[in-house]
Enzyme design. Structure first.
Site, PDB file in Angstrom:
ATOM      1  N   VAL A  11       0.829  -1.212   0.000  1.00  0.00           N
ATOM      2  CA  VAL A  11       0.000   0.000   0.000  1.00  0.00           C
ATOM      3  C   VAL A  11       0.863   1.262   0.000  1.00  0.00           C
ATOM      4  O   VAL A  11       0.644   2.184  -0.792  1.00  0.00           O
ATOM      5  CB  VAL A  11      -0.951  -0.025   1.224  1.00  0.00           C
ATOM      6  N   THR A 121      -5.361  -0.469   7.255  1.00  0.00           N
ATOM      7  CA  THR A 121      -6.712  -0.839   7.667  1.00  0.00           C
ATOM      8  C   THR A 121      -6.731  -0.956   9.193  1.00  0.00           C
ATOM      9  O   THR A 121      -6.033  -1.814   9.750  1.00  0.00           O
ATOM     10  CB  THR A 121      -7.109  -2.178   7.012  1.00  0.00           C
ATOM     11  N   PHE A 150      -8.509   0.967  -0.881  1.00  0.00           N
ATOM     12  CA  PHE A 150      -9.324  -0.109  -1.467  1.00  0.00           C
ATOM     13  C   PHE A 150      -8.645  -0.790  -2.650  1.00  0.00           C
ATOM     14  O   PHE A 150      -9.294  -1.493  -3.403  1.00  0.00           O
ATOM     15  CB  PHE A 150     -10.690   0.457  -1.901  1.00  0.00           C
ATOM     16  N   GLY A 258      -9.140 -15.795   0.342  1.00  0.00           N
ATOM     17  CA  GLY A 258      -7.822 -15.784   0.974  1.00  0.00           C
ATOM     18  C   GLY A 258      -7.217 -14.418   0.788  1.00  0.00           C
ATOM     19  O   GLY A 258      -7.909 -13.414   0.875  1.00  0.00           O
ATOM     20  N   CYS A 261      -5.754  -9.740   3.034  1.00  0.00           N
ATOM     21  CA  CYS A 261      -6.654  -8.865   3.802  1.00  0.00           C
ATOM     22  C   CYS A 261      -7.957  -9.505   4.279  1.00  0.00           C
ATOM     23  O   CYS A 261      -8.321  -9.328   5.440  1.00  0.00           O
ATOM     24  CB  CYS A 261      -6.972  -7.619   2.975  1.00  0.00           C
ATOM     25  N   LYS A 264      -8.011 -11.626   7.707  1.00  0.00           N
ATOM     26  CA  LYS A 264      -7.730 -10.848   8.924  1.00  0.00           C
ATOM     27  C   LYS A 264      -8.788  -9.768   9.154  1.00  0.00           C
ATOM     28  O   LYS A 264      -9.145  -9.468  10.291  1.00  0.00           O
ATOM     29  CB  LYS A 264      -6.314 -10.253   8.880  1.00  0.00           C
TER      30      LYS A 264
HETATM   31  N1  LIG Z   1      -2.157  -5.335   0.422  1.00  0.00           N
HETATM   32  C1  LIG Z   1      -3.309  -4.828   0.044  1.00  0.00           C
HETATM   33  O1  LIG Z   1      -3.813  -5.103  -1.054  1.00  0.00           O
HETATM   34  C2  LIG Z   1      -4.042  -3.857   0.937  1.00  0.00           C
HETATM   35  C3  LIG Z   1      -5.124  -3.153   0.419  1.00  0.00           C
HETATM   36  C4  LIG Z   1      -5.765  -2.229   1.236  1.00  0.00           C
HETATM   37  C5  LIG Z   1      -5.350  -2.043   2.542  1.00  0.00           C
HETATM   38  N2  LIG Z   1      -4.294  -2.745   3.035  1.00  0.00           N
HETATM   39  C6  LIG Z   1      -3.861  -2.469   4.416  1.00  0.00           C
HETATM   40  O2  LIG Z   1      -2.731  -1.605   4.366  1.00  0.00           O
HETATM   41  C7  LIG Z   1      -1.817  -1.913   5.438  1.00  0.00           C
HETATM   42  C8  LIG Z   1      -0.451  -2.253   4.867  1.00  0.00           C
HETATM   43  O3  LIG Z   1      -0.583  -3.385   4.048  1.00  0.00           O
HETATM   44  P1  LIG Z   1       0.607  -3.892   3.103  1.00  0.00           P
HETATM   45  O4  LIG Z   1       0.060  -5.048   2.343  1.00  0.00           O
HETATM   46  O5  LIG Z   1       1.191  -2.738   2.390  1.00  0.00           O
HETATM   47  O6  LIG Z   1       1.643  -4.409   4.240  1.00  0.00           O
HETATM   48  P2  LIG Z   1       3.159  -4.888   4.088  1.00  0.00           P
HETATM   49  O7  LIG Z   1       3.396  -5.843   5.203  1.00  0.00           O
HETATM   50  O8  LIG Z   1       3.428  -5.274   2.674  1.00  0.00           O
HETATM   51  O9  LIG Z   1       4.023  -3.560   4.353  1.00  0.00           O
HETATM   52  C9  LIG Z   1       4.151  -2.949   5.586  1.00  0.00           C
HETATM   53  C10 LIG Z   1       5.486  -2.214   5.601  1.00  0.00           C
HETATM   54  O10 LIG Z   1       5.576  -1.442   6.795  1.00  0.00           O
HETATM   55  C11 LIG Z   1       6.908  -1.534   7.304  1.00  0.00           C
HETATM   56  N3  LIG Z   1       6.893  -1.223   8.742  1.00  0.00           N
HETATM   57  C12 LIG Z   1       6.395  -1.956   9.758  1.00  0.00           C
HETATM   58  N4  LIG Z   1       6.556  -1.317  10.933  1.00  0.00           N
HETATM   59  C13 LIG Z   1       7.181  -0.147  10.655  1.00  0.00           C
HETATM   60  C14 LIG Z   1       7.624   0.948  11.433  1.00  0.00           C
HETATM   61  N5  LIG Z   1       7.455   0.965  12.759  1.00  0.00           N
HETATM   62  N6  LIG Z   1       8.218   1.978  10.821  1.00  0.00           N
HETATM   63  C15 LIG Z   1       8.392   1.986   9.468  1.00  0.00           C
HETATM   64  N7  LIG Z   1       7.981   0.971   8.664  1.00  0.00           N
HETATM   65  C16 LIG Z   1       7.391  -0.078   9.253  1.00  0.00           C
HETATM   66  C17 LIG Z   1       7.343  -2.957   6.989  1.00  0.00           C
HETATM   67  O11 LIG Z   1       8.746  -3.111   6.992  1.00  0.00           O
HETATM   68  C18 LIG Z   1       6.718  -3.149   5.600  1.00  0.00           C
HETATM   69  O12 LIG Z   1       7.617  -2.763   4.579  1.00  0.00           O
HETATM   70  C19 LIG Z   1      -2.489  -3.052   6.226  1.00  0.00           C
HETATM   71  O13 LIG Z   1      -3.224  -2.482   7.271  1.00  0.00           O
HETATM   72  C20 LIG Z   1      -3.408  -3.691   5.200  1.00  0.00           C
HETATM   73  O14 LIG Z   1      -4.506  -4.328   5.801  1.00  0.00           O
HETATM   74  C21 LIG Z   1      -3.616  -3.644   2.252  1.00  0.00           C
END
Ligand SMILES: NC(=O)c1ccc[n+]([C@@H]2O[C@H](COP(=O)([O-])OP(=O)(O)OC[C@H]3O[C@@H](n4cnc5c(N)ncnc54)[C@H](O)[C@@H]3O)[C@@H](O)[C@H]2O)c1
Length: 286
Positions: A11, A121, A150, A258, A261, A264
């Protein structure tokens, strides 16, 4: 506008790159030094059509940068997006550890008014937890904005650039104004920017994912019944999907839902309901 995006996962990387592409100066922050080092060399850890080219070009043009130094990034930005992970805890609730740690980091570093935006999220009420975390240490005023994402993996750039809608939860006219300015380039085709209070914005994301998961589980039950009664679920799916009230998306039966997202997020809604004295039998079944 000068902004920082904390968390360079799926994201954060896509959002940061797209905000950059629309003319902002973006600093992407992550606490994984190896990830930041790779990104600086143009090595992108995920595959998303178009992403690597955009990152390379914008890094070369000097508008997109990567750092592990949160404090530096905060001092150079008006808006700080939090896009870190919110994984599932053993009890099903969302782990807000990283979100709150980043909030504290922003509060410690800020040298003037800031807008802190949750892109992650996060369960309803997280905006209050962020405020409570920041208030004792923040030397300047700030707004907390809830701006759920989204995007779908595989079409993330397109989803971000041409969203169906943008949801913004906030409590101050200044925060709404700044967020509108950031998102206006993405809604020129007429998609709405939906302004609302923080709890409603936080809930919107979970309601959307829980409803999509429900459709899949429902169609799996219909598929089981089809098998018993000699019907073909593929015909049924098409017959159902052509109803404009329903549409064709998320009606494909299969092994179940699956991805990173839905599981969880469904658990987090159930957990939120429990915390508020409500059972949610429908989602438990889903
Ligand atoms: N993946 C999707 O398609 C999607 C879509 C919509 C919303 N989301 C939501 O967005 C959020 C992020 O999802 P994602 O898939 O990008 O996660 P991800 O695990 O791919 O990325 C998270 C990043 O944050 C970094 N991080 C963690 N703690 C940190 C800190 N204290 N300081 C700096 N960086 C830190 C990690 O190293 C990692 O690179 C989640 O809440 C997820 O539910 C994801």
């Amino acid at each position: 506008m000068k902004i920082c995006v904390v968390g360079t996962g799926y994201v954060g990387l896509v959002a940061g790159t797209c905000f950059e592409e629309s003319g902002n100066d973006v600093i992407c922050v992550d606490n994984l030094a190896a990830k930041i080092a790779a990104l600086r060399e143009g090595k992108v850890p995920i595959y998303e059509p178009g992403l690597e080219e955009l990152i390379r070009r914008n890094v070369t043009e000097g508008r997109l940068s990567f750092t592990t130094e949160l404090a530096d990034a905060v001092r150079q930005s008006v808006v700080c997006f939090i896009a870190v992970g919110t994984p599932e805890k053993p009890d099903g609730s969302a782990d807000l550890g990283a979100v709150l740690a980043v909030s504290r980091g922003v509060a410690q570093a800020m040298d003037g008014y800031r807008v802190v935006v949750t892109k992650s999220t996060v369960p309803v009420g997280t905006h209050k937890k962020i405020r409570a975390e920041m208030e004792p240490i923040a030397p300047h005023p700030f707004d907390v904005v809830s701006n759920p994402e989204f995007m779908k993996e595989g079409a993330a750039i397109d989803d971000f650039m041409k969203p169906d809608r943008v949801v913004i939860g906030a409590a101050s006219p200044q925060a709404f104004r700044i967020m509108r300015e950031l998102y206006e380039p993405f809604v020129r085709t007429g998609a709405p920017i939906l302004e609302m209070d923080n709890p409603s914005a936080e809930m919107t994301k979970y309601a959307a994912n829980a409803l999509l998961a429900t459709r899949i589980s429902f169609m799996n039950e219909i598929a089981n019944l089809c098998e018993r009664v000699g019907a073909d679920v593929d015909y049924v799916r098409r017959g159902v999907g052509h109803d404009r009230r329903l549409g064709h998306h998320f009606l494909f039966p299969g092994v179940g839902y699956g991805g990173s997202c839905f599981p969880k997020d469904v658990q987090a809604v159930i957990q939120t309901a429990h915390e508020h004295g409500m059972k949610f039998p429908l989602l438990n079944a889903v």
